[in-house]
Write an enzyme that holds these catalytic residues in place. Sequence first.
Site, PDB file in Angstrom:
ATOM      1  N   ASP A   1       0.821  -1.205   0.000  1.00 27.30           N
ATOM      2  CA  ASP A   1       0.000   0.000   0.000  1.00 27.30           C
ATOM      3  C   ASP A   1       0.858   1.259   0.000  1.00 27.30           C
ATOM      4  O   ASP A   1       1.441   1.633   1.009  1.00 27.30           O
ATOM      5  CB  ASP A   1      -0.888  -0.064   1.258  1.00 27.30           C
ATOM      6  CG  ASP A   1      -1.946   1.013   1.273  1.00 27.30           C
ATOM      7  OD1 ASP A   1      -1.909   1.886   0.393  1.00 27.30           O
ATOM      8  OD2 ASP A   1      -2.796   0.970   2.171  1.00 27.30           O
TER       9      ASP A   1
ATOM     10  N   GLY B   1      -6.220   4.597  -6.352  1.00 25.63           N
ATOM     11  CA  GLY B   1      -6.765   5.232  -7.555  1.00 25.63           C
ATOM     12  C   GLY B   1      -6.004   6.449  -8.028  1.00 25.63           C
ATOM     13  O   GLY B   1      -6.493   7.195  -8.877  1.00 25.63           O
ATOM     14  N   TRP B   2      -4.809   6.643  -7.479  1.00 28.74           N
ATOM     15  CA  TRP B   2      -4.024   7.805  -7.906  1.00 28.74           C
ATOM     16  C   TRP B   2      -2.911   7.360  -8.853  1.00 28.74           C
ATOM     17  O   TRP B   2      -2.619   6.174  -8.979  1.00 28.74           O
ATOM     18  CB  TRP B   2      -3.406   8.500  -6.680  1.00 28.74           C
ATOM     19  CG  TRP B   2      -4.415   8.808  -5.622  1.00 28.74           C
ATOM     20  CD1 TRP B   2      -5.737   9.112  -5.816  1.00 28.74           C
ATOM     21  CD2 TRP B   2      -4.202   8.815  -4.210  1.00 28.74           C
ATOM     22  NE1 TRP B   2      -6.342   9.320  -4.607  1.00 28.74           N
ATOM     23  CE2 TRP B   2      -5.436   9.152  -3.598  1.00 28.74           C
ATOM     24  CE3 TRP B   2      -3.093   8.581  -3.399  1.00 28.74           C
ATOM     25  CZ2 TRP B   2      -5.596   9.244  -2.219  1.00 28.74           C
ATOM     26  CZ3 TRP B   2      -3.247   8.678  -2.020  1.00 28.74           C
ATOM     27  CH2 TRP B   2      -4.484   9.019  -1.442  1.00 28.74           C
TER      28      TRP B   2
ATOM     29  N   ASP C   1     -10.940   4.558  -0.452  1.00 31.01           N
ATOM     30  CA  ASP C   1     -11.608   3.480   0.298  1.00 31.01           C
ATOM     31  C   ASP C   1     -13.125   3.509   0.118  1.00 31.01           C
ATOM     32  O   ASP C   1     -13.735   4.573   0.067  1.00 31.01           O
ATOM     33  CB  ASP C   1     -11.285   3.614   1.784  1.00 31.01           C
ATOM     34  CG  ASP C   1      -9.807   3.379   2.079  1.00 31.01           C
ATOM     35  OD1 ASP C   1      -8.986   3.415   1.136  1.00 31.01           O
ATOM     36  OD2 ASP C   1      -9.471   3.162   3.249  1.00 31.01           O
TER      37      ASP C   1
HETATM   38  C1  GLA Z   1      -5.444   2.426   3.137  1.00 33.54           C
HETATM   39  C2  GLA Z   1      -6.114   1.406   2.245  1.00 33.54           C
HETATM   40  C3  GLA Z   1      -7.084   0.567   3.051  1.00 33.54           C
HETATM   41  C4  GLA Z   1      -6.338  -0.101   4.209  1.00 33.54           C
HETATM   42  C5  GLA Z   1      -5.639   0.941   5.037  1.00 33.54           C
HETATM   43  C6  GLA Z   1      -4.746   0.315   6.100  1.00 33.54           C
HETATM   44  O1  GLA Z   1      -6.371   3.354   3.571  1.00 33.54           O
HETATM   45  O2  GLA Z   1      -6.800   2.056   1.202  1.00 33.54           O
HETATM   46  O3  GLA Z   1      -7.696  -0.405   2.243  1.00 33.54           O
HETATM   47  O4  GLA Z   1      -5.422  -1.034   3.695  1.00 33.54           O
HETATM   48  O5  GLA Z   1      -4.821   1.783   4.238  1.00 33.54           O
HETATM   49  O6  GLA Z   1      -4.094   1.244   6.862  1.00 33.54           O
END
Ligand code: GLA
Length: 458
Positions: free
Chosen positions: A189, A228-229, A249
Amino acid sequence: MQYRTILRTACVVILLATQSVAQSQSSTYTDIYTIPPLSAVPTFTSPLAISTTISTGPNLSNGLAQTPPMGWSSWNGFGPNINETLLRDTIDTIASNGLMEAGFVYVNLDDGWQHYLGNRLDHPLEADPVKFPSGIKALADYAHSKGLKLGIYSGPGQTTCAGYTGSQGHEAEDAKLFASWGIDHLKYDSCCAYQFAPKSVVQQVILSMSQALLASGRPIVYHACHCGWADSWEWAAQYGANQWRIGQDISDDFDYPGNRMKYFFDVLDLLDRGNSLAQFSGPGHWNDYDMLIIGLNGKSQHVGAGCSNVEYRTHFSMWAMVCSPLLIGSDVRALSSDSMETLTNPEIIAISQDLLGQAAATVGVGNQDGGTLQVYAKAMEDGSYAVALLNRGGVTADMSISPQRDLTVAWDKYTVRDVWKHETTGPYDTPYMVEVIGHEAKILRLYEVVPNATMPLP
Ligand code: GLA
């Protein structure tokens, strides 16, 4: 220069937040999880304005995820409040209640499994010994013993989105660690640590882990999550990713634009976001519309009032139509019979898992009634079409589908399978008309009736 300043400011904010957590035993996840202010989030252009370029890149591929990954993820239901007991219970439930048979095999730890909050410079990456006393390898072994797979989460920054230790500077070491534990899926992430980074920098950090995973020798599905960026859909497949998020999210809402102001997208937002991106999805590389909200019933870790059963069913059907990964985000131990019926409909899952891997987009008379009524379609490997008649509005409407008009095929006659009614009707030689209630998606399979041939029925 400007990017460095912003990054430094973000690091200071995270550091201060982390220190305040360290000082206060009673601090919780909400103290440290900073949702970016809307002004700081790159704004989305209209879907029609999105570039359709597929960029060239290093052309990496692990050959995995030939159909959209299906399973469960801990984040939306539990945030960082995860532990070994919850995970074992979840594994037991999925393995025994019909979800595994339906195809849900990945059990994915999201953020919060790590021992330390704070920078990787200051801490090793290891499992929280209180939450996971037996360690992650034992959990993976347990999942595998039940026929399931285990996923894990990390990110390319010093910290992850929730402030836990990230993988920066340790990509090869972490990939090897995950492989040695028997991990099958990694959500990597970059959306917080690299939120403002130029595309080339995001590509570089995604590439580092991609190469590290390939070098680890273990087949690990790679989710390059960037909210999405940076136009991830244009390039992430080339960088070895099997899935990438197309938006921020998901909130537990069917249609509640107010939550977008708080950073979250509802079901209709995400469908609109993805409608012009279908071409970037395909076997091994999928547009990820974010986790399923079925069963959250307003109890998400994020925001959202919950949805009706019809809305959750529409959400599931549409995620299958657009070939999004199907990762359940709720507590599987508490799913109602309605939620189970939705999640295990084999005919919807067959649409998701079709080997042609074509993601649906609006077709033909795709935008009737000012855009309230939409027709989505996707070609299936057996020559049939899956069709969604989506009524986004609240009022019951008559909708129609015509193969010649909407799918531009030269079929004279066809049959229609309603995959929620489990009923086949026809043959038809005129448009098929049906009543669709508010927020419902009628999901149909259309089969050509070939003269003098016996049509296989599903
Ligand atoms: C981001 C992601 C979420 C989740 C959180 C965890 O916001 O988009 O799906 O994984 O981090 O911290």
